[in-house]
Write a protein that holds these residues in place. Structure first.
Motif, PDB file in Angstrom:
ATOM      1  N   SER A 286      52.806  11.232   8.560  1.00 28.75           N
ATOM      2  CA  SER A 286      53.583  11.610   9.744  1.00 28.75           C
ATOM      3  C   SER A 286      52.965  12.799  10.456  1.00 28.75           C
ATOM      4  CB  SER A 286      55.024  11.943   9.337  1.00 28.75           C
ATOM      5  OG  SER A 286      55.642  10.846   8.704  1.00 28.75           O
ATOM      6  N   MET A 287      52.547  13.799   9.693  1.00 27.81           N
ATOM      7  CA  MET A 287      51.968  15.001  10.275  1.00 27.81           C
ATOM      8  C   MET A 287      50.667  14.683  11.011  1.00 27.81           C
ATOM      9  SD  MET A 287      52.552  18.329  10.414  1.00 27.81           S
ATOM     10  CE  MET A 287      53.578  18.662   8.995  1.00 27.81           C
ATOM     11  N   ALA A 288      49.829  13.858  10.389  1.00 26.79           N
ATOM     12  CA  ALA A 288      48.554  13.508  11.012  1.00 26.79           C
ATOM     13  C   ALA A 288      48.772  12.706  12.291  1.00 26.79           C
ATOM     14  CB  ALA A 288      47.695  12.717  10.034  1.00 26.79           C
ATOM     15  N   GLY A 289      49.723  11.748  12.259  1.00 32.89           N
ATOM     16  CA  GLY A 289      49.976  10.947  13.456  1.00 32.89           C
ATOM     17  C   GLY A 289      50.581  11.756  14.581  1.00 32.89           C
ATOM     18  N   ALA A 290      51.542  12.635  14.230  1.00 32.74           N
ATOM     19  CA  ALA A 290      52.188  13.448  15.270  1.00 32.74           C
ATOM     20  C   ALA A 290      51.205  14.393  15.933  1.00 32.74           C
ATOM     21  CB  ALA A 290      53.344  14.228  14.657  1.00 32.74           C
ATOM     22  N   SER A 291      50.217  14.867  15.193  1.00 30.77           N
ATOM     23  CA  SER A 291      49.241  15.810  15.751  1.00 30.77           C
ATOM     24  C   SER A 291      48.403  15.173  16.850  1.00 30.77           C
ATOM     25  CB  SER A 291      48.306  16.317  14.644  1.00 30.77           C
ATOM     26  OG  SER A 291      49.039  16.978  13.646  1.00 30.77           O
ATOM     27  N   LEU A 292      48.345  13.841  16.898  1.00 33.90           N
ATOM     28  CA  LEU A 292      47.518  13.162  17.885  1.00 33.90           C
ATOM     29  C   LEU A 292      48.145  13.155  19.273  1.00 33.90           C
ATOM     30  CD1 LEU A 292      46.354  10.069  15.758  1.00 33.90           C
ATOM     31  CD2 LEU A 292      45.063  12.146  16.277  1.00 33.90           C
ATOM     32  N   PHE A 293      49.496  13.164  19.332  1.00 35.21           N
ATOM     33  CA  PHE A 293      50.121  13.038  20.657  1.00 35.21           C
ATOM     34  C   PHE A 293      51.063  14.185  21.017  1.00 35.21           C
ATOM     35  CE2 PHE A 293      52.699  10.534  17.673  1.00 35.21           C
ATOM     36  CZ  PHE A 293      53.949  11.076  17.858  1.00 35.21           C
ATOM     37  N   LEU A 294      51.341  15.088  20.102  1.00 38.06           N
ATOM     38  CA  LEU A 294      52.190  16.231  20.428  1.00 38.06           C
ATOM     39  C   LEU A 294      51.350  17.348  21.060  1.00 38.06           C
ATOM     40  CD1 LEU A 294      54.596  16.571  17.345  1.00 38.06           C
ATOM     41  CD2 LEU A 294      55.151  15.700  19.627  1.00 38.06           C
ATOM     42  N   PRO A 295      51.875  18.057  22.052  1.00 41.17           N
ATOM     43  CA  PRO A 295      51.118  19.149  22.683  1.00 41.17           C
ATOM     44  C   PRO A 295      51.137  20.444  21.862  1.00 41.17           C
ATOM     45  CG  PRO A 295      53.256  18.894  23.746  1.00 41.17           C
ATOM     46  CD  PRO A 295      53.140  17.772  22.752  1.00 41.17           C
ATOM     47  N   PHE A 296      51.759  20.411  20.682  1.00 45.28           N
ATOM     48  CA  PHE A 296      51.825  21.582  19.806  1.00 45.28           C
ATOM     49  C   PHE A 296      51.798  21.111  18.355  1.00 45.28           C
ATOM     50  CE2 PHE A 296      56.056  20.400  21.398  1.00 45.28           C
ATOM     51  CZ  PHE A 296      56.681  20.020  20.222  1.00 45.28           C
ATOM     52  N   LEU A 297      51.682  22.060  17.439  1.00 41.57           N
ATOM     53  CA  LEU A 297      51.685  21.701  16.025  1.00 41.57           C
ATOM     54  C   LEU A 297      53.043  21.105  15.634  1.00 41.57           C
ATOM     55  CD1 LEU A 297      49.925  24.773  14.350  1.00 41.57           C
ATOM     56  CD2 LEU A 297      49.011  22.456  14.602  1.00 41.57           C
ATOM     57  N   PRO A 298      53.051  19.962  14.920  1.00 43.76           N
ATOM     58  CA  PRO A 298      54.331  19.357  14.537  1.00 43.76           C
ATOM     59  C   PRO A 298      55.187  20.294  13.676  1.00 43.76           C
ATOM     60  CG  PRO A 298      52.521  17.836  14.168  1.00 43.76           C
ATOM     61  CD  PRO A 298      51.904  19.155  14.494  1.00 43.76           C
ATOM     62  N   MET A 299      54.541  21.154  12.927  1.00 42.58           N
ATOM     63  CA  MET A 299      55.257  22.075  12.052  1.00 42.58           C
ATOM     64  C   MET A 299      54.349  23.258  11.746  1.00 42.58           C
ATOM     65  SD  MET A 299      58.347  22.025  10.539  1.00 42.58           S
ATOM     66  CE  MET A 299      58.733  20.311  10.214  1.00 42.58           C
ATOM     67  N   LEU A 300      54.928  24.439  11.742  1.00 44.68           N
ATOM     68  CA  LEU A 300      54.152  25.625  11.414  1.00 44.68           C
ATOM     69  C   LEU A 300      53.878  25.673   9.913  1.00 44.68           C
ATOM     70  CD1 LEU A 300      56.009  28.286  13.606  1.00 44.68           C
ATOM     71  CD2 LEU A 300      53.959  26.960  14.179  1.00 44.68           C
ATOM     72  N   PRO A 301      52.764  26.300   9.506  1.00 45.14           N
ATOM     73  CA  PRO A 301      52.431  26.350   8.076  1.00 45.14           C
ATOM     74  C   PRO A 301      53.553  26.903   7.212  1.00 45.14           C
ATOM     75  CG  PRO A 301      50.547  27.064   9.372  1.00 45.14           C
ATOM     76  CD  PRO A 301      51.686  26.894  10.333  1.00 45.14           C
ATOM     77  N   LYS A 302      54.210  27.974   7.649  1.00 43.82           N
ATOM     78  CA  LYS A 302      55.279  28.556   6.838  1.00 43.82           C
ATOM     79  C   LYS A 302      56.479  27.615   6.730  1.00 43.82           C
ATOM     80  CE  LYS A 302      56.734  31.283  10.886  1.00 43.82           C
ATOM     81  NZ  LYS A 302      56.872  32.674  11.404  1.00 43.82           N
ATOM     82  N   GLN A 303      56.665  26.780   7.752  1.00 46.06           N
ATOM     83  CA  GLN A 303      57.759  25.816   7.705  1.00 46.06           C
ATOM     84  C   GLN A 303      57.445  24.664   6.734  1.00 46.06           C
ATOM     85  OE1 GLN A 303      57.886  24.878  11.859  1.00 46.06           O
ATOM     86  NE2 GLN A 303      59.146  26.656  12.398  1.00 46.06           N
ATOM     87  N   ILE A 304      56.173  24.263   6.723  1.00 46.40           N
ATOM     88  CA  ILE A 304      55.757  23.219   5.779  1.00 46.40           C
ATOM     89  C   ILE A 304      55.935  23.695   4.343  1.00 46.40           C
ATOM     90  CG2 ILE A 304      53.783  21.875   4.937  1.00 46.40           C
ATOM     91  CD1 ILE A 304      52.713  21.868   7.786  1.00 46.40           C
ATOM     92  N   LEU A 305      55.526  24.937   4.078  1.00 48.94           N
ATOM     93  CA  LEU A 305      55.677  25.480   2.726  1.00 48.94           C
ATOM     94  C   LEU A 305      57.142  25.567   2.330  1.00 48.94           C
ATOM     95  CD1 LEU A 305      52.999  28.336   2.806  1.00 48.94           C
ATOM     96  CD2 LEU A 305      52.861  26.152   1.600  1.00 48.94           C
ATOM     97  N   LEU A 306      58.001  25.929   3.267  1.00 47.01           N
ATOM     98  CA  LEU A 306      59.433  26.022   2.967  1.00 47.01           C
ATOM     99  C   LEU A 306      60.016  24.642   2.673  1.00 47.01           C
ATOM    100  CD1 LEU A 306      61.916  27.802   2.716  1.00 47.01           C
ATOM    101  CD2 LEU A 306      62.299  27.517   5.182  1.00 47.01           C
ATOM    102  N   ILE A 307      59.573  23.626   3.445  1.00 43.65           N
ATOM    103  CA  ILE A 307      60.038  22.258   3.175  1.00 43.65           C
ATOM    104  C   ILE A 307      59.642  21.830   1.768  1.00 43.65           C
ATOM    105  CG2 ILE A 307      59.666  19.821   3.758  1.00 43.65           C
ATOM    106  CD1 ILE A 307      59.566  20.604   6.674  1.00 43.65           C
ATOM    107  N   ASN A 308      58.376  22.077   1.412  1.00 47.85           N
ATOM    108  CA  ASN A 308      57.905  21.686   0.077  1.00 47.85           C
ATOM    109  C   ASN A 308      58.697  22.397  -1.016  1.00 47.85           C
ATOM    110  OD1 ASN A 308      55.974  19.954   1.080  1.00 47.85           O
ATOM    111  ND2 ASN A 308      54.357  21.499   1.102  1.00 47.85           N
ATOM    112  N   PHE A 309      58.995  23.673  -0.799  1.00 50.07           N
ATOM    113  CA  PHE A 309      59.746  24.431  -1.801  1.00 50.07           C
ATOM    114  C   PHE A 309      61.160  23.892  -1.953  1.00 50.07           C
ATOM    115  CE2 PHE A 309      62.678  28.012  -2.644  1.00 50.07           C
ATOM    116  CZ  PHE A 309      62.272  28.311  -3.931  1.00 50.07           C
ATOM    117  N   LEU A 310      61.842  23.670  -0.824  1.00 53.68           N
ATOM    118  CA  LEU A 310      63.237  23.230  -0.886  1.00 53.68           C
ATOM    119  C   LEU A 310      63.360  21.809  -1.433  1.00 53.68           C
ATOM    120  CD1 LEU A 310      64.660  24.659   2.487  1.00 53.68           C
ATOM    121  CD2 LEU A 310      65.006  25.534   0.167  1.00 53.68           C
ATOM    122  N   THR A 311      62.459  20.915  -1.037  1.00 54.59           N
ATOM    123  CA  THR A 311      62.569  19.533  -1.519  1.00 54.59           C
ATOM    124  C   THR A 311      62.165  19.405  -2.986  1.00 54.59           C
ATOM    125  OG1 THR A 311      60.346  19.083  -0.636  1.00 54.59           O
ATOM    126  CG2 THR A 311      62.226  18.516   0.753  1.00 54.59           C
TER     127      THR A 311
END
Length: 468
Positions: A286-311
């Motif tokens: 999902s992250m790789a695909g979204a990066s192709l057409f979104l004008p910004f990063l789909p998720m900030l690095p600190k947000q990705i780390l928080l998702i991984n921690f919480l899940t």
């Protein structure tokens, strides 16, 4: 025996011919105070009789002829059929000055009588064996005892119709023939340590995972060769050292409980592997695909780390999760191809709903970057948290009860993720409060994802059964 001797303490040991698994005899030479000596031999009855020329009957010493031998063998069969292990005892005068003695000196002995040993199975063994059979574990009895003793023991523990193979018969089988014989044979009698090891290796050759339980010196090679060597606390040192597991209780129920706990641990480990691989595959896709057409990063690095921690927090409690009976009732193995298929199917399903969320946020709701990050963060944590309850079991989710720890941790993580954008930490993490309509849309997507995953799971496992 010396006529004036009153007890064993009046004798002193002169020499010994050790036991070995070919002769199946042990011989000791002892002398009395007057330097008169005696050779005493004990061992398997047939092997002791092989070196006897006379038999003691009362006060008379008679020739050990065929009639006497027939009577002895008749006694052996009677006692063996009752479960007694029968050893023979023989003696002859010896020379106290001679040293050392060798196996060649074991000749012209006088048969004195029998030594009977009885070690009945514990009362609950038959029930435990039935439980092990229900768990898909096939029992093989491998013993040095004669076929009559082995047959009696098998009948006592519920193996009435078991096929029996003796060590002598086994020696005439090629390795290829033995590979087939071990599948059909339940009792192997009169076998030596080398033959025991051959049986273990043959079972492994047929693809079985073999556990071997023994407590004697002659069990050491088999304990080494088995996938799991099991001994007991009061076993000889060499057996305990060769074993992978040492039971502190003399109870086969410990084995059954260990098998069940092992299968539960394996099942819960697979749950974590399934969830982690599919979630990581889906998120990265999902992250790789979204990066192709979104004008910004789909998720900030600190947000990705928080998702991984919480899940990861709810998934860490899988170790305490309940396991369905269907996953315990038979042995299972790690199947990399199955894991790969699971990852591709459920990882792709996760990405489908991620992309649906992207479309809703960007082209339907037309939100800004921070709102996009916040919405996808909440959707990612909620969907990962709830989909666990569909994927943790092959049964319909309402028929499989999760552990209380897992439920509690999931609720805490989901509530934390929902209220985080409204907390003082929101600005630090790049989140903004979401309007109620957007929150309801996210909840709807998560609910739809959960039930789609539940339906996909049923289709997936049904397809695996049909393929199997």
């Amino acid at each position: 025996v010396h006529a004036g001797a009153q007890g064993a303490e009046e004798y002193s040991k002169v020499d010994e011919i050790p036991y070995d698994f070919i002769r199946k005899r042990l011989t000791v030479i002892a002398k009395w105070e007057d330097n008169s000596a005696i050779m005493i031999t004990k061992g398997a009855l047939e092997n002791v009789l092989a070196v006897c020329t006379h038999i003691q009957v009362g006060d008379e010493k008679n020739t050990f002829d065929s009639a006497a031998q027939a009577k002895v063998m008749e006694r052996l069969e009677q006692w063996s059929a009752q479960g007694f292990r029968v050893l023979g005892l023989a003696v002859k005068p010896a020379d106290a000055q001679k040293h050392p003695y060798s196996t060649a000196d074991e000749s012209d002995l006088t048969f004195m009588g029998f030594l009977l040993f009885f070690d009945p199975p514990k009362p609950q063994v038959a029930e435990t064996i039935q439980e092990l059979a229900r768990l898909g574990i096939r029992l093989k009895v491998i013993t040095g005892d004669n076929r009559l003793v082995a047959r009696h023991t098998a009948q006592v523990v519920g193996l009435d119709d078991a096929k029996l193979l003796s060590g002598a018969e086994l020696d005439h089988l090629s390795d290829e023939a033995l590979w087939h014989a071990v599948e059909e044979t339940t009792i192997f009698s009169e076998v030596n340590p080398n033959e025991k090891e051959r049986i273990i290796l043959a079972l492994k050759k047929r693809g079985h995972v073999v556990g071997y339980m023994g407590d004697g010196i002659n069990d050491a090679p088999s304990l080494h060769s088995a996938d799991v060597g099991i001994s007991v606390a009061n076993a000889v040192d060499v057996a305990r050292e060769a074993a992978d597991l040492v039971l502190l209780e003399q109870n086969l129920d410990v084995l059954r409980d260990g098998v069940i706990q092992g299968r539960k641990t394996f099942a819960n480990t697979l749950k974590y592997v399934f969830m982690a691989t599919s979630a990581n595959f889906g998120n990265m896709f999902s992250m790789a695909g979204a990066s192709l057409f979104l004008p910004f990063l789909p998720m900030l690095p600190k947000q990705i780390l928080l998702i991984n921690f919480l899940t990861d927090l709810p998934e860490m409690t899988i170790a305490s999760d309940h396991v369905d009976e269907v996953l315990v009732e038979r042995p299972r193995r790690m199947d990399i191809q199955f894991i790969r298929r699971f990852m591709l199917v459920f990882g792709s399903l996760s990405s489908v709903f991620d992309y649906a969320m992207f479309i809703l946020l960007m082209w339907v709701m037309k939100v800004n970057q921070q709102t996009f990050h916040t919405g996808w963060f909440i959707e990612s944590v909620l969907s990962a948290g709830v989909v666990v309850y569909a994927m943790r079991t092959r049964l319909p989710f309402l028929r499989s009860k999760p552990s209380r720890t897992m439920l509690l941790m999931t609720v805490v993580v989901l509530l934390f993720a929902i209220f985080l954008p409204y907390s003082p930490l929101a600005g630090l993490l790049g989140f903004v409060p979401l309007p109620l309509p957007l929150l309801l849309i996210i909840f709807g997507v998560v609910v739809l994802y959960f039930f789609t995953a539940e339906m996909t799971k049923r289709w997936f496992y049904k397809g695996m059964r049909n393929r199997g």
